[in-house]
Motif scaffolding. Structure first.
Motif, mmCIF file in Angstrom:
data_model
loop_
_atom_site.group_PDB
_atom_site.id
_atom_site.type_symbol
_atom_site.label_atom_id
_atom_site.label_comp_id
_atom_site.label_asym_id
_atom_site.label_seq_id
_atom_site.Cartn_x
_atom_site.Cartn_y
_atom_site.Cartn_z
ATOM 1 N N GLU A 14 0.761 -1.123 -0.035
ATOM 2 C CA GLU A 14 0.388 0.561 -0.547
ATOM 3 C C GLU A 14 0.342 1.332 0.092
ATOM 4 O O GLU A 14 0.254 2.682 -0.695
ATOM 5 C CB GLU A 14 -1.020 -0.277 1.150
ATOM 6 N N ALA A 15 1.549 0.999 0.966
ATOM 7 C CA ALA A 15 3.321 2.481 0.659
ATOM 8 C C ALA A 15 3.298 2.687 -0.517
ATOM 9 O O ALA A 15 3.513 3.973 -1.453
ATOM 10 C CB ALA A 15 3.552 2.079 1.814
ATOM 11 N N ARG A 16 3.725 2.169 -1.375
ATOM 12 C CA ARG A 16 4.096 2.046 -2.864
ATOM 13 C C ARG A 16 3.534 2.551 -3.386
ATOM 14 O O ARG A 16 3.543 3.199 -4.290
ATOM 15 C CB ARG A 16 4.944 0.237 -3.295
ATOM 16 N N GLN A 17 1.586 1.849 -3.332
ATOM 17 C CA GLN A 17 1.140 2.813 -4.070
ATOM 18 C C GLN A 17 0.862 4.279 -3.658
ATOM 19 O O GLN A 17 0.543 5.139 -4.848
ATOM 20 C CB GLN A 17 -0.513 1.915 -3.741
ATOM 21 N N VAL A 18 1.056 4.162 -2.884
ATOM 22 C CA VAL A 18 0.584 5.833 -2.453
ATOM 23 C C VAL A 18 1.684 6.692 -2.382
ATOM 24 O O VAL A 18 1.735 7.707 -2.698
ATOM 25 C CB VAL A 18 0.125 5.213 -0.749
ATOM 26 N N ALA A 19 2.915 6.145 -2.747
ATOM 27 C CA ALA A 19 4.322 7.110 -2.779
ATOM 28 C C ALA A 19 4.286 6.829 -4.498
ATOM 29 O O ALA A 19 4.325 7.748 -4.907
ATOM 30 C CB ALA A 19 5.205 5.847 -3.192
ATOM 31 N N SER A 20 3.673 6.083 -5.251
ATOM 32 C CA SER A 20 3.673 6.050 -6.330
ATOM 33 C C SER A 20 2.320 7.131 -7.565
ATOM 34 O O SER A 20 2.972 8.381 -8.163
ATOM 35 C CB SER A 20 3.150 4.811 -7.298
ATOM 36 N N THR A 21 1.344 7.258 -6.328
ATOM 37 C CA THR A 21 -0.204 8.390 -6.565
ATOM 38 C C THR A 21 0.651 9.572 -6.247
ATOM 39 O O THR A 21 0.502 10.495 -6.702
ATOM 40 C CB THR A 21 -0.954 7.757 -5.828
ATOM 41 N N ALA A 22 1.363 9.064 -5.463
ATOM 42 C CA ALA A 22 1.860 10.923 -4.550
ATOM 43 C C ALA A 22 2.941 11.968 -5.527
ATOM 44 O O ALA A 22 2.688 13.245 -5.824
ATOM 45 C CB ALA A 22 2.405 10.862 -3.347
ATOM 46 N N MET A 23 3.760 10.487 -6.280
ATOM 47 C CA MET A 23 4.512 10.993 -7.127
ATOM 48 C C MET A 23 3.769 12.707 -8.514
ATOM 49 O O MET A 23 4.990 13.336 -8.455
ATOM 50 C CB MET A 23 5.282 10.242 -7.866
ATOM 51 N N HIS A 24 2.781 11.629 -8.888
ATOM 52 C CA HIS A 24 2.668 12.344 -9.782
ATOM 53 C C HIS A 24 1.527 13.857 -9.375
ATOM 54 O O HIS A 24 2.030 14.776 -10.288
ATOM 55 C CB HIS A 24 0.793 12.092 -10.628
ATOM 56 N N GLY A 25 1.574 14.107 -8.315
ATOM 57 C CA GLY A 25 1.689 15.845 -8.093
ATOM 58 C C GLY A 25 2.887 16.262 -6.914
ATOM 59 O O GLY A 25 2.923 17.181 -6.206
ATOM 60 N N LEU A 26 3.715 15.927 -7.366
ATOM 61 C CA LEU A 26 4.923 16.308 -6.713
ATOM 62 C C LEU A 26 6.191 16.741 -7.571
ATOM 63 O O LEU A 26 6.247 16.206 -8.615
ATOM 64 C CB LEU A 26 5.898 15.127 -5.435
ATOM 65 N N HIS A 27 6.456 17.422 -7.321
ATOM 66 C CA HIS A 27 8.434 18.198 -7.331
ATOM 67 C C HIS A 27 9.840 18.035 -7.472
ATOM 68 O O HIS A 27 9.921 17.004 -5.784
ATOM 69 C CB HIS A 27 8.156 19.831 -7.902
ATOM 70 N N GLY A 28 10.365 17.698 -7.663
ATOM 71 C CA GLY A 28 11.870 17.421 -6.923
ATOM 72 C C GLY A 28 12.346 18.249 -6.339
ATOM 73 O O GLY A 28 11.723 19.642 -6.140
ATOM 74 N N ARG A 29 13.426 17.794 -5.228
ATOM 75 C CA ARG A 29 13.861 18.077 -4.142
ATOM 76 C C ARG A 29 14.758 19.198 -4.717
ATOM 77 O O ARG A 29 15.729 19.037 -3.576
ATOM 78 C CB ARG A 29 14.294 17.145 -3.441
ATOM 79 N N ARG A 30 15.089 19.653 -5.560
ATOM 80 C CA ARG A 30 16.584 19.976 -6.079
ATOM 81 C C ARG A 30 16.392 21.831 -4.829
ATOM 82 O O ARG A 30 15.569 22.156 -5.177
ATOM 83 C CB ARG A 30 16.644 20.957 -7.382
ATOM 84 N N ARG A 31 17.471 22.304 -5.047
ATOM 85 C CA ARG A 31 18.056 22.662 -4.400
ATOM 86 C C ARG A 31 19.462 23.877 -4.069
ATOM 87 O O ARG A 31 20.443 23.178 -4.825
ATOM 88 C CB ARG A 31 17.707 23.433 -2.614
ATOM 89 N N ALA A 32 20.073 24.983 -4.037
ATOM 90 C CA ALA A 32 21.018 25.338 -4.949
ATOM 91 C C ALA A 32 22.220 24.906 -3.689
ATOM 92 O O ALA A 32 22.204 24.715 -2.142
ATOM 93 C CB ALA A 32 21.321 27.375 -4.449
ATOM 94 N N GLY A 33 22.888 24.618 -3.685
ATOM 95 C CA GLY A 33 23.918 24.300 -3.173
ATOM 96 C C GLY A 33 25.303 24.470 -3.643
ATOM 97 O O GLY A 33 26.301 24.691 -4.377
ATOM 98 N N GLN A 34 26.600 23.248 -3.046
ATOM 99 C CA GLN A 34 27.753 23.216 -3.522
ATOM 100 C C GLN A 34 27.933 21.809 -4.547
ATOM 101 O O GLN A 34 27.899 20.493 -3.388
ATOM 102 C CB GLN A 34 28.841 22.567 -2.158
ATOM 103 N N GLY A 35 27.560 21.567 -5.574
ATOM 104 C CA GLY A 35 27.863 20.777 -6.598
ATOM 105 C C GLY A 35 28.600 21.003 -8.078
ATOM 106 O O GLY A 35 28.409 22.447 -8.003
#
Length: 307
Positions: free
Chosen positions: A40-61
């Motif tokens: 169920e958790a994997r199904q929830v994660a897959s469903t939620a991914m459609h409404g989420l954006h990446g976690r990119r942030r500024a930093g030392q890269g």
């Protein structure tokens, strides 16, 4: 919470010999439910991914992310002179943050989390575990490292859900309904999942210890709809699931206003304890989809620590 003679029913854990047997059975039931909860958790994660954006942030890269305006006081060598030459403003080249983020999860498995009413989709403990596993799945997919406070060191393994489930099954629940008071490392974040119905003072002390080295954190508060609405009327037996104390109410509806007032006061004390340490609080009811909690919490995890 309560169990009454009306249409709403609850399953609660009592104390004494019968309570011990019920705790053992509850542990067995939870062990048997773990594969279903992981799926169920994997199904929830897959469903939620459609409404989420990446976690990119500024930093030392090394990977370019974006240009931004130069801020007075910054070092001159941070200016990207080639981009700045195209206009009248100075620009700085920002890079994507390459260091893996560390997130610590924790789930309350105290007796009060066994509550499930006929109005709910799942018990509080089952929903808490699904949310814990779904968060872990999403975060590891995003390149983060995830651990369980006091149980599992941070890891970015693809099989993170199974790893967390096995660790929880092999460990005893905390008697206090709160995680151990260990300081988390700077730049890490914690997500504590539970009902937080205990002493707000104990919660505040725990948050102070966990965030003492400037770790950030979030409380994900799980509530059964009967805890929010108190839909009981007539004769009702009220039971404390932590110690088995019982109270027989002749007219339960007469207690509704006082109950709602006390619950509101307790919730405000929890939020005040969180605010004092810079933590967020998200309320999730078990009669609503688990994905709602993920979508509400994820943007908070994406905020820069300087915020």
């Amino acid at each position: 919470m309560a169990t009454g003679t009306g249409a709403v029913s609850t399953r609660l854990v009592a104390n004494g010999a019968a309570g011990s047997a019920r705790l053992q059975q509850a542990a067995l039931d939870l062990a048997q439910a773990m594969p279903r909860l992981a799926l169920e958790a994997r199904q929830v994660a897959s469903t939620a991914m459609h409404g989420l954006h990446g976690r990119r942030r500024a930093g030392q890269g090394e990977n370019f992310w974006q240009f931004r305006h130069f801020v007075s006081g910054e070092a001159a060598d941070s200016v990207d002179w080639r981009r700045s030459a195209r206009g009248d403003s100075l620009y700085v080249r920002e890079h994507e943050w390459d260091a893996a983020h560390t997130l610590w999860l924790w789930v309350d498995r105290s007796p009060s989390m066994a509550l499930v009413s006929s109005l709910a989709q799942a018990s509080k403990i089952e929903r808490a575990l699904v949310l814990c596993f779904a968060l872990a799945e999403l975060l590891v997919r995003g390149g983060e490292r995830v651990g369980l406070i006091g149980l599992v060191r941070p890891s970015a393994q693809r099989a993170i859900v199974e790893k967390l489930a096995l660790a929880l099954l092999a460990s005893e629940p905390a008697a206090t309904g709160l995680p151990e008071r260990q300081a988390l490392s700077p730049r890490s974040e914690a997500v504590l999942i539970g009902d937080f119905l205990g002493d707000p003072g104990e919660l505040a002390a725990t948050l102070a210890a966990v965030s003492s080295r400037h770790a950030r954190g979030h409380l994900l508060m799980i509530a059964d709809p009967v805890e929010e609405t108190f839909p009981f009327a007539g004769r009702a037996e009220l039971i404390d699931p932590e110690n088995g104390t019982k109270f027989l109410a002749g007219r339960a509806q007469d207690l509704k206003a006082a109950y709602e007032s006390r619950l509101a006061g307790h919730r405000e004390a929890v939020r005040d304890a969180a605010r004092r340490h810079g933590w967020s609080v998200t309320l999730h009811r078990t009669d609503r989809p688990a994905s709602q909690a993920i979508l509400a919490l994820h943007p908070l995890l994406r905020q820069d620590a300087r915020a």
